[in-house]
Scaffold this active site. Structure first.
Site, PDB file in Angstrom:
ATOM      1  CD  GLU A 212      -1.762  -3.598   5.134  1.00 33.65           C
ATOM      2  OE1 GLU A 212      -2.971  -3.308   4.970  1.00 33.65           O
ATOM      3  OE2 GLU A 212      -1.191  -4.558   4.563  1.00 33.65           O
TER       4      GLU A 212
ATOM      5  CG  HIS B 200       0.799  -6.792   2.657  1.00 30.89           C
ATOM      6  ND1 HIS B 200      -0.082  -5.941   2.029  1.00 30.89           N
ATOM      7  CD2 HIS B 200       1.687  -7.190   1.711  1.00 30.89           C
ATOM      8  CE1 HIS B 200       0.255  -5.825   0.758  1.00 30.89           C
ATOM      9  NE2 HIS B 200       1.329  -6.580   0.525  1.00 30.89           N
TER      10      HIS B 200
ATOM     11  CG  HIS C  55      -1.616  -1.394   1.321  1.00 29.97           C
ATOM     12  ND1 HIS C  55      -2.628  -1.847   0.507  1.00 29.97           N
ATOM     13  CD2 HIS C  55      -1.314  -2.434   2.160  1.00 29.97           C
ATOM     14  CE1 HIS C  55      -2.942  -3.099   0.855  1.00 29.97           C
ATOM     15  NE2 HIS C  55      -2.151  -3.484   1.844  1.00 29.97           N
TER      16      HIS C  55
ATOM     17  CD  GLU D 256      -1.415  -9.826   4.871  1.00 34.26           C
ATOM     18  OE1 GLU D 256      -1.436  -8.922   5.728  1.00 34.26           O
ATOM     19  OE2 GLU D 256      -1.886  -9.701   3.727  1.00 34.26           O
TER      20      GLU D 256
HETATM   21 ZN   LIG Z   1      -1.934  -5.261   2.861  1.00 35.72          ZN
END
Ligand SMILES: [Zn+2]
Length: 298
Positions: free
Chosen positions: A123, A178, A86, A260
């Site tokens: 994030e 992430h 992102h 993640e």
């Molecule tokens: Zn993400």
């Protein structure tokens, strides 16, 4: 971390220790009240250790990582691309990031805003901070490191460009960083591996095997470094998920995984993700995992 632990770390893993010092010095330079010990010069370091400073990065792609031959730089000659998931500015550019791009098996949004903790730590901020820490650690071990973006772009890059960055660099390993936005009751980390796809622009057949090796090393090292447990809600519940719907994985031609790091919507995970000390441990896990993968390939 106490002094005794530091000494033990220095004795057992000198290269990891060197990398750790870089992260700590980055924190300290940021004036964030770091509890870092007295800093020592990094053997063979060819640049100041401020390359990982949030907001203070020069933005150059790549790094010589070159050594003067005296340091212990086991990753010399390798290239790692880090993809901070992102972009903090995506939220202001809905039209641009919603534009569809071709991911081989389908068309998907260029990029997304990502998630955030209940307190508003995004994030995208997390992934940039972690990527800078990981970059410092990998460079300390001699790797050439590139990032897909530095957080200064107005939005993006799109997922297809993120994948292309790894391909263009002919990277030995790519890690897309992430944190998840799962239901608040769940916590834990997981690694996402590329599914074998061969459709349109997507052809991951040659990289699913090495990506699985990379993912396993990453999961093991991350777990060891952070003490986090695999997310029970994702994939096999053992820390790995395999997906064929992510452009960043479908379009890769080099070994690549997503990590993640935790669930931002879970209060306990959020407390960790927002803690710089925990992020330093998380970065060390990523560095160790990538380093294990790269050195075993040699
Ligand atoms: Zn993400």
């Amino acid at each position: 971390m106490g002094r005794r632990a530091l000494i033990a770390l220095a004795v057992l893993t000198p290269t990891a220790f060197a990398g750790w010092l870089v992260w700590q010095s980055a924190d300290q330079s940021a004036g964030a009240g770091s509890t870092a010990p007295t800093l020592m010069p990094l053997p063979g370091s060819s640049r100041p250790a401020s390359g990982g400073l949030p907001g203070g990065d020069s933005g150059g792609s790549g790094d010589s990582g070159s050594a003067d031959g005296t340091g212990d730089r086991p990753l010399r000659g390798t290239t790692v691309v880090l993809d901070p998931g992102h972009n903090p500015n995506n939220r202001y550019h809905a039209a641009e990031i919603n534009r569809a791009v071709d991911i081989g098996t389908a068309h998907k949004e260029c990029d997304t805003t990502g998630t955030a903790t209940a307190s508003g730590y995004s994030e995208a901020e997390f992934t940039l901070d972690l990527a800078r820490r990981v970059r410092a650690g990998l460079r300390a071990r001699g790797a050439t490191v590139e990032m897909t973006h530095q957080g200064r772009r107005p939005w993006g890059p799109c997922v297809d460009d993120r994948a292309e960055a790894g391909n263009r660099a002919d990277a030995d390993a790519v890690v897309s960083l992430h944190a998840d936005g799962a239901p608040a009751s769940a916590r834990g980390f997981h690694v996402i591996l590329p599914e074998s796809v061969n459709e349109g622009k997507a052809d991951t057949r040659a990289v699913t095997g090495p990506s699985r090796d990379l993912g396993r090393e990453l999961a093991d090292a991350f777990r060891e470094s952070t003490g986090s447990k695999p997310a029970p809600y994702a994939g096999d519940g053992e820390g790995t998920d395999t997906r064929g719907d992510l452009g960043g994985l479908n379009l890769t031609r080099v070994p690549k995984v997503f990590l993640e790091c935790g669930n931002m919507r879970n209060p306990r995970d959020a407390a960790q993700l927002t803690d710089r000390t925990w992020r330093a441990r998380a970065a060390r896990g990523v560095v160790d995992g990538v380093a294990h993968y790269l050195t075993q390939k040699r």
